[in-house]
Write an enzyme that holds these catalytic residues in place. Structure first.
Site, mmCIF file in Angstrom:
data_model
loop_
_atom_site.group_PDB
_atom_site.id
_atom_site.type_symbol
_atom_site.label_atom_id
_atom_site.label_comp_id
_atom_site.label_asym_id
_atom_site.label_seq_id
_atom_site.Cartn_x
_atom_site.Cartn_y
_atom_site.Cartn_z
ATOM 1 N N LYS A 223 4.741 3.790 18.563
ATOM 2 C CA LYS A 223 3.352 4.331 18.416
ATOM 3 C C LYS A 223 2.638 3.897 17.091
ATOM 4 O O LYS A 223 1.381 3.751 17.129
ATOM 5 C CB LYS A 223 3.697 5.906 17.945
ATOM 6 N N HIS B 86 -19.036 -12.443 38.218
ATOM 7 C CA HIS B 86 -18.817 -13.880 37.689
ATOM 8 C C HIS B 86 -17.306 -14.405 37.665
ATOM 9 O O HIS B 86 -16.888 -14.956 36.973
ATOM 10 C CB HIS B 86 -19.369 -13.598 36.298
ATOM 11 N N LYS C 52 -4.291 2.191 29.425
ATOM 12 C CA LYS C 52 -3.513 3.325 29.734
ATOM 13 C C LYS C 52 -2.465 3.163 31.029
ATOM 14 O O LYS C 52 -1.351 3.201 30.846
ATOM 15 C CB LYS C 52 -4.122 4.746 30.073
ATOM 16 N N GLU D 44 0.187 0.192 29.931
ATOM 17 C CA GLU D 44 1.076 0.561 29.101
ATOM 18 C C GLU D 44 2.338 1.788 29.513
ATOM 19 O O GLU D 44 3.457 1.464 28.941
ATOM 20 C CB GLU D 44 0.458 0.925 27.531
ATOM 21 N N ARG E 45 8.241 5.918 17.036
ATOM 22 C CA ARG E 45 7.909 4.850 16.260
ATOM 23 C C ARG E 45 8.759 3.638 16.642
ATOM 24 O O ARG E 45 8.578 2.353 16.252
ATOM 25 C CB ARG E 45 8.259 5.043 14.737
ATOM 26 N N CYS F 208 9.603 1.776 13.716
ATOM 27 C CA CYS F 208 10.957 1.963 12.865
ATOM 28 C C CYS F 208 10.433 3.323 12.244
ATOM 29 O O CYS F 208 9.426 3.572 11.633
ATOM 30 C CB CYS F 208 11.335 1.051 12.158
ATOM 31 N N ASN G 32 12.036 -0.549 7.363
ATOM 32 C CA ASN G 32 10.555 -0.468 8.256
ATOM 33 C C ASN G 32 9.919 -1.579 7.721
ATOM 34 O O ASN G 32 9.443 -1.562 6.583
ATOM 35 C CB ASN G 32 10.196 0.874 8.381
ATOM 36 N N GLY G 33 9.419 -2.804 8.564
ATOM 37 C CA GLY G 33 8.561 -3.656 7.982
ATOM 38 C C GLY G 33 9.220 -4.950 8.230
ATOM 39 O O GLY G 33 10.178 -5.137 8.972
ATOM 40 N N TRP H 122 12.503 -0.463 15.990
ATOM 41 C CA TRP H 122 11.800 -1.300 17.052
ATOM 42 C C TRP H 122 11.742 -2.748 16.603
ATOM 43 O O TRP H 122 11.372 -3.190 15.581
ATOM 44 C CB TRP H 122 10.314 -1.009 16.842
ATOM 45 N N GLU I 236 -10.355 1.346 28.457
ATOM 46 C CA GLU I 236 -9.318 2.322 28.126
ATOM 47 C C GLU I 236 -8.404 2.716 29.233
ATOM 48 O O GLU I 236 -7.057 2.964 29.010
ATOM 49 C CB GLU I 236 -9.784 3.497 27.445
HETATM 50 O O1 M6R Z 1 -2.691 3.985 15.100
HETATM 51 P P1 M6R Z 1 -4.096 3.350 15.600
HETATM 52 O O2 M6R Z 1 -4.734 3.781 16.106
HETATM 53 O O3 M6R Z 1 -4.191 2.305 14.563
HETATM 54 O O4 M6R Z 1 -3.080 2.396 16.771
HETATM 55 C C1 M6R Z 1 -3.880 1.373 17.175
HETATM 56 C C2 M6R Z 1 -3.193 1.089 18.503
HETATM 57 O O5 M6R Z 1 -1.806 0.522 18.215
HETATM 58 C C3 M6R Z 1 -2.920 2.098 19.698
HETATM 59 O O6 M6R Z 1 -4.251 2.568 19.885
HETATM 60 C C4 M6R Z 1 -2.290 1.428 20.816
HETATM 61 O O7 M6R Z 1 -3.169 0.674 21.412
HETATM 62 C C5 M6R Z 1 -1.807 2.665 21.637
HETATM 63 N N1 M6R Z 1 -0.665 2.536 22.380
HETATM 64 C C6 M6R Z 1 -2.801 2.882 22.771
HETATM 65 O O8 M6R Z 1 -2.423 3.886 23.843
#
Ligand code: M6R
Length: 611
Positions: free
Chosen positions: A606, A507, A488, A491, A27, A2, A99-100, A73, A484
């Protein structure tokens, strides 16, 4: 999660708010709204993106020089017009954005319902609005005091902004656990979840701390604690500029950020990698290096991509500094039986510096006496401020929800920290140090070389755009890179993908392999190369479609793979910095081909400031 923007000054508040919300949209983007003070309290809100709010605003032609806005969000209550912020009480005299999460909202709601309050939606925020209204109307205290009292009754986290129609010149803001800053202009003042909406108007900001409340007008601001102690706050100068938060000709922020990595890795090393003197200098750790080097063990806590960079850090610290490392999901660590004390050092890693789980892990480790060091990107963020010391990644604002340049900057910092500790502990030889210093210096040029021609990656992306599953395999330093790469892809393109240590394939996951399964193998490290080649053979024998990321010169890998994406040769321990780039691009192009919303993937935000 948010985004909040507020404005009090001489401009039309709606213009500042809409522009600011657009910058904060990363956000959260499932609904948006704003409240403006003019002769009345004008409320506009809608399910959808900030663009939808702007369209609606055009029809209403809202005016007023004081107002607040929100991009959501969803946590409590589905994304729809009713649950969109701002929220009001029964008598619609004020509007609140939040926000929260208000954790005890259900108990409060039931109590208020008994007292005659009727709720229109399902959000915890609406409950807070009604609570403030109830306290204000049922006592002889003023509205500001009612806000204070309500905030003392709620449990959970909040960053809030409130406007009231009978106080048309002011915004009340408060924070606990969700970031808020005040932008200090000339005859105009702002409030925002981060600096991006403010930067166009002023570089001066004041960060609110937990349980602080402020009143903002066009003439200034006053900050107090929730218990009424007046505070004098430091005004910080922002180092970022407007260009950094715009797309600069790229179709998406993610692509811009991938292409920035030649520069951002260089920025991260500037003044820290002293090539002529064969040493590393990390000013942020001055006074703390002994404690880091004497640690019984280092615990790295982070989430998502930052957790993956932490895993690379584990290999780096063990190889270069011979310090035992454990890497924890911050969300798991915070609720475990934590065996951590003053003999341990925790390193928290966070791009945003606001991730709720990482912040909780940090606080728990500190409470138990551990030294906590931070690796953050956002300067002045909560995690950066609460750690004992730390190193900024200096990657510049990362707007795309999928983290890219933050990952390579975090790995760069971890590499420098491990080298520094290795020298300090006298376990890293002059010779290896010299080699790594030179290799690190050359990383930006090698990243640029990969980015010079991306046609091979685009071709692979076209080939596998509609594959329903992907497997990513890597070993050693590149096992976290496999994780990673899979994250990517998941998401931003919504394709199911799994990352595995290559040797673990036999395994279980090997059962998934058939002629339809794309298997991305990162074969860029020398010391496990032969083993990875065997793993590739195993996939090939089962007709899997092999996409290899290999170093120039690994001819056996090139021969076996159906597609070979080569990267420049580099020391094993630095290879994640290069190997991740084709994987970022692969997921980007697949997502674009599938017409996915690359910068704002569904269901994500984000910065994850809720548990
Ligand atoms: O701001 P941060 O690095 O603490 O965020 C951690 C995760 O939320 C962040 O890396 C998330 O997994 C991303 N969307 C990955 O691309």
């Amino acid at each position: 999660m948010c985004g909040i923007v507020g404005y009090a000054g001489g401009r039309q508040a709606s213009e500042v708010i809409l522009k600011g919300l657009q910058r904060l949209e990363y956000r959260g983007y499932d609904s948006a709204g704003m409240a403006l003070l003019n002769d009345d309290l004008e409320l506009i809100k809608v399910r959808g993106k900030v663009r939808d709010l702007a369209d609606l605003a055009e029809k209403h032609d809202p005016h007023g020089t004081v107002g607040i806005g929100h991009t959501r969000w969803a946590t409590h209550g589905e994304p729809n017009d009713v649950n969109a912020h701002p929220h009001t009480g029964t008598h619609r005299q004020f509007a609140l954005v939040h926000n929260g999460i208000i954790e005890n909202y259900n108990v409060i709601r039931q109590d208020l319902e008994k007292k005659g309050h009727t709720f229109t939606g399902e959000t915890d925020t609406e409950v807070l609005a009604h609570l403030i209204e109830e306290i204000h109307e049922m006592s002889d205290i003023d509205f500001y005091q009612a806000v204070q009292q309500a905030l003392l009754q709620v449990e959970g986290t909040y960053g809030i902004a409130i406007v009231h129609k009978y106080h048309p010149d002011r915004i009340i803001v408060a924070r606990k656990g969700s970031p808020l800053l005040i932008g200090v202009g000339d005859g105009e003042y702002f409030v925002a979840s981060d600096a991006s909406p403010v930067i166009e108007y002023t570089h001066k900001v004041v960060y609110l701390e937990d349980e602080e409340i402020a009143v903002i007008t066009r003439d200034g601001y006053e900050v107090s604690t929730l218990k009424n102690v007046r505070l004098t706050k430091e005004v910080h100068e922002l180092a970022m500029n407007l260009e950094q938060i715009e797309k600069g000709g790229f179709p998406h922020f993610m692509l811009k950020e991938i292409f920035e990595q030649g520069d951002t890795i260089g920025d991260c090393m500037r003044g820290r990698l002293i090539v002529d003197e064969n040493r590393i200098q990390l000013g942020g750790l001055d006074g703390y290096v002994d404690r880091l080097c004497d640690a019984r063990r280092v615990i790295i806590a982070a989430c998502g991509t930052s957790w993956h960079s932490g895993l690379v850090g584990e290999y780096l610290f063990e190889y270069l500094a011979r310090i035992p490392v454990e890497v924890e999901y911050a969300s798991e660590f915070r609720y475990r039986e934590q065996l951590i004390d003053e003999q341990d050092v925790m390193i928290v890693i966070s791009q945003s510096g606001e991730t709720a789980d990482t912040l909780a892990a940090l606080r728990e480790a500190k409470r138990r006496g551990a030294l906590v060091l931070g690796i953050c990107n956002v300067v002045g963020s909560t995690i950066a401020r609460e750690t004992d010391a730390g190193v900024y990644t200096h990657a510049g604002p990362e707007i795309g929800v999928a983290s890219t340049k933050a990952f390579t900057a975090q790995v760069t910092v971890l590499t420098m920290m491990a080298m520094l500790a290795g020298r300090h502990r006298k376990v890293l030889s002059d010779e290896l140090m010299r080699e790594l210093v030179r290799e690190l210096r050359d990383v930006p040029a090698r990243v640029r070389a990969i980015l010079e021609d991306t046609s091979g990656i685009e071709k692979v992306a076209r080939m596998f755009t509609y594959a329903p599953n992907f497997l990513y395999l890597g070993r050693s330093y590149n096992f976290p890179v496999a994780l990673e790469g899979a994250l990517k892809l998941k998401e931003i393109s919504y394709i199911h993908a799994e990352g595995y240590p290559a040797a673990e394939m036999k395994h279980g996951p090997i059962a998934l392999i058939d002629e339809h399964m794309p298997v991305v193998v990162i074969a860029a490290t020398d010391h496990t190369n032969e083993k990875v080649v065997s793993n590739i053979e195993e996939v090939k024998a089962r007709k899997g479609r092999i996409i290899a990321i290999s170093s120039n010169g690994q001819s056996d890998v090139a021969r076996l793979a159906e597609f070979n994406l080569s990267i420049p040769e580099i020391h094993d321990c630095l290879s994640p910095l290069l190997a991740v780039i084709p994987l970022q691009l692969l997921s980007y192009h697949i997502a674009v081909n599938r017409k996915c919303h690359v910068d704002q993937p569904r269901n994500l935000a984000k910065s994850v400031t809720v548990e």
